[in-house]
Design a protein around this motif. Structure first.
Motif, PDB file in Angstrom:
ATOM      1  N   ILE A 239     -11.850 -19.449 -62.666  1.00  0.00           N
ATOM      2  CA  ILE A 239     -12.920 -19.181 -63.643  1.00  0.00           C
ATOM      3  C   ILE A 239     -13.998 -20.267 -63.550  1.00  0.00           C
ATOM      4  CG2 ILE A 239     -13.478 -19.172 -66.114  1.00  0.00           C
ATOM      5  CD1 ILE A 239     -10.860 -17.806 -66.668  1.00  0.00           C
ATOM      6  N   ASP A 240     -15.261 -19.842 -63.547  1.00  0.00           N
ATOM      7  CA  ASP A 240     -16.385 -20.761 -63.731  1.00  0.00           C
ATOM      8  C   ASP A 240     -16.800 -20.590 -65.196  1.00  0.00           C
ATOM      9  OD1 ASP A 240     -18.754 -22.117 -63.869  1.00  0.00           O
ATOM     10  OD2 ASP A 240     -19.722 -21.102 -62.189  1.00  0.00           O
ATOM     11  N   LEU A 241     -16.388 -21.556 -66.027  1.00  0.00           N
ATOM     12  CA  LEU A 241     -16.560 -21.438 -67.478  1.00  0.00           C
ATOM     13  C   LEU A 241     -17.870 -22.113 -67.906  1.00  0.00           C
ATOM     14  CD1 LEU A 241     -15.391 -20.630 -70.203  1.00  0.00           C
ATOM     15  CD2 LEU A 241     -13.951 -22.656 -70.141  1.00  0.00           C
ATOM     16  N   GLY A 242     -18.803 -21.322 -68.450  1.00  0.00           N
ATOM     17  CA  GLY A 242     -20.157 -21.836 -68.736  1.00  0.00           C
ATOM     18  C   GLY A 242     -20.921 -21.875 -67.426  1.00  0.00           C
ATOM     19  N   CYS A 243     -21.016 -20.697 -66.782  1.00  0.00           N
ATOM     20  CA  CYS A 243     -21.426 -20.655 -65.367  1.00  0.00           C
ATOM     21  C   CYS A 243     -22.907 -20.938 -65.135  1.00  0.00           C
ATOM     22  CB  CYS A 243     -21.048 -19.305 -64.756  1.00  0.00           C
ATOM     23  SG  CYS A 243     -21.923 -17.891 -65.511  1.00  0.00           S
ATOM     24  N   ASP A 265     -20.405 -16.876 -69.283  1.00  0.00           N
ATOM     25  CA  ASP A 265     -21.384 -17.665 -70.044  1.00  0.00           C
ATOM     26  C   ASP A 265     -21.722 -16.891 -71.313  1.00  0.00           C
ATOM     27  OD1 ASP A 265     -23.388 -20.155 -68.946  1.00  0.00           O
ATOM     28  OD2 ASP A 265     -24.043 -19.101 -70.765  1.00  0.00           O
ATOM     29  N   GLU A 266     -22.232 -17.614 -72.306  1.00  0.00           N
ATOM     30  CA  GLU A 266     -22.618 -16.920 -73.543  1.00  0.00           C
ATOM     31  C   GLU A 266     -24.080 -16.489 -73.472  1.00  0.00           C
ATOM     32  OE1 GLU A 266     -24.090 -17.761 -76.955  1.00  0.00           O
ATOM     33  OE2 GLU A 266     -25.415 -19.141 -75.930  1.00  0.00           O
ATOM     34  N   SER A 267     -24.784 -16.845 -72.402  1.00  0.00           N
ATOM     35  CA  SER A 267     -26.178 -16.410 -72.226  1.00  0.00           C
ATOM     36  C   SER A 267     -26.215 -15.192 -71.306  1.00  0.00           C
ATOM     37  CB  SER A 267     -27.001 -17.562 -71.626  1.00  0.00           C
ATOM     38  OG  SER A 267     -28.096 -17.063 -70.888  1.00  0.00           O
ATOM     39  N   TYR A 268     -26.828 -14.119 -71.797  1.00  0.00           N
ATOM     40  CA  TYR A 268     -26.931 -12.897 -70.988  1.00  0.00           C
ATOM     41  C   TYR A 268     -27.719 -13.181 -69.709  1.00  0.00           C
ATOM     42  CZ  TYR A 268     -25.310 -10.542 -75.193  1.00  0.00           C
ATOM     43  OH  TYR A 268     -24.557 -10.150 -76.268  1.00  0.00           O
TER      44      TYR A 268
END
Ligand code: SAM
Length: 382
Positions: A239-243, A265-268
């Motif tokens: 996993i790349d978390l906060g990619c 990521d939480e950004s679309y």
């Protein structure tokens, strides 16, 4: 922490989502209050006719979406956390979802907005993208009002409103916030390309970055350090978390050719840039074995399922500096790693992530360091 917003004729209970036990941050700010009061004092509601609607851009945690519940409205956000907060606060305050459409920042804006309320975002490029989108859909009688903290509104901010909307002035400051009023009289509809691309020579990659992606003009030096210090191993689920734009996950795709890589990521906009970057820079078979997920950390992911998680954690949430997202990412990683699975992170030396990882994993090894960053490695023991 005050969770009750008493404003004009309404009382709203507002939380930041996900709700934390000892939350120290409020779910609205003085810029939200200033916008609401101005809307009422100037009776802006009268301009929202039956065939028109209210457009709210960058509602942080739902104060505006909830307060204006009596209007047909669209709310635009690039943040999964904001969207989650808006939905939960709408439920909490018994605002029916019928008159609200929530959309992400990559979608086209509605063409019938009569009043537009904007919370000024953190980055100028993102604001420029949003004003450019707006200039293409508004008409001469659309009312555009923005709000932000005084220290987030600069000459360059106002210049963008002048360029894309028209004659712009500001209000007096109240509780450290200010309003921006733009008349729709000289907007420039010409499109300039706001997404950026640049090359990473060593890998031969071209990196695409939407307007709101972290480090959009260059490779982040923390990210680079993590890419240079990937662990050796035969990993299969990574996993790349906060990619962000996906560079760390792409380095993993190269280092572990058989691994499935999940970019989160939480950004679309970030997740979409990562998707574009895998597609552009890797053979089809390699990019087939990838997943792209807009999410809050690993919430909802299966436990004990991954053998490597890579993370360059954020230290901001919107305008607020905080380490609570890093904390929750490390906890999520511990839950989702299989036994003997590894978490590798990069962090600024002064942030003391080592102590956090030791508390969560019971171990933490420093595997590389330079003047600015450390690379830390923790293993899930049981
Ligand atoms: N990995 C990229 C790099 O190294 O260039 C970006 C790292 S940046 C420091 C942190 C990223 O975490 C940002 O892209 C941010 O949008 C994302 N982020 C922030 N909060 C998050 C959350 N709750 N869940 C998932 N991603 C989040």
């Amino acid at each position: 922490m005050n969770e009750v917003l008493n404003i004009a004729d309404q009382t709203l209970i507002l939380h930041r989502h996900p709700r934390r036990k000892n939350e120290t941050f409020q779910a609205w700010d003085s810029a939200d209050e200033y916008l609401i009061n101005h809307f009422n004092d100037s009776e802006l509601g009268q301009y929202i006719t039956d065939d028109g609607q209210l457009l709210i851009i960058n509602d942080g945690f739902g104060a505006l979406s909830c307060y204006f519940k009596d209007f047909e409205r669209t709310v635009v956000s690039d943040s999964f956390l904001s969207v989650g907060s808006i939905k939960l606060n709408m439920q909490r305050n018994r605002c029916g979802p019928e008159s609200l459409l929530i959309q992400d920042s990559l979608q086209s804006l509605p063409t019938n907005a009569k009043v537009v309320l904007i919370k000024v975002p953190k980055t100028l490029s993102f604001l420029e993208y949003q004003l450019q989108q707006l200039s293409a859909v508004i008409s001469d009688d659309t009312i555009v009002v923005a709000a932000g903290k005084v220290d987030a509104i600069h000459k360059s901010t106002l210049a963008l409103f002048e360029k894309y909307i028209g004659t712009t002035k500001t209000s007096l400051a109240k509780k450290k916030s200010r309003l921006i009023f733009s008349l729709v009289d000289q907007r420039e509809i010409a499109e300039t390309e706001i997404a950026t691309t640049w090359d990473i020579e060593r890998q031969g990659w071209t990196i695409h970055n939407h307007a709101n992606v972290f480090s959009r003009n260059h490779l982040d030096i923390g990210g680079r350090y993590l890419m240079d210090n990937l662990p050796e191993g035969d990993f299969t689920k990574v996993i790349d978390l906060g990619c962000g734009n996906g560079v760390v996950g792409m380095a993993a795709a190269e280092a572990y050719p058989n691994a499935q890589i999940t970019f989160i990521d939480e950004s679309y906009m970030a997740v979409d840039s990562a998707r574009i970057n895998m597609l552009k820079n890797f053979e089809e078979e390699r990019s087939d074995n990838t997943r792209f997920v807009v999410n809050n950390g690993l919430v909802g992911f299966k436990g004990r399922s991954y053998d490597l998680i890579l993370c360059n954690p954020p230290f901001h949430q919107q305008h607020t500096i905080t380490d609570h997202i890093a904390w929750s990412m490390f906890n999520d990683a511990h839950f989702c790693l299989a036994v003997n699975g590894e978490l590798v992170i990069v962090g600024n030396r002064h942030l003391d992530y080592q102590d956090k990882l030791e508390r969560i994993f019971g171990n933490c090894e420093l595997i590389a360091e330079n003047k600015k960053f450390v690379i830390l490695h923790a293993v899930k023991m049981e």
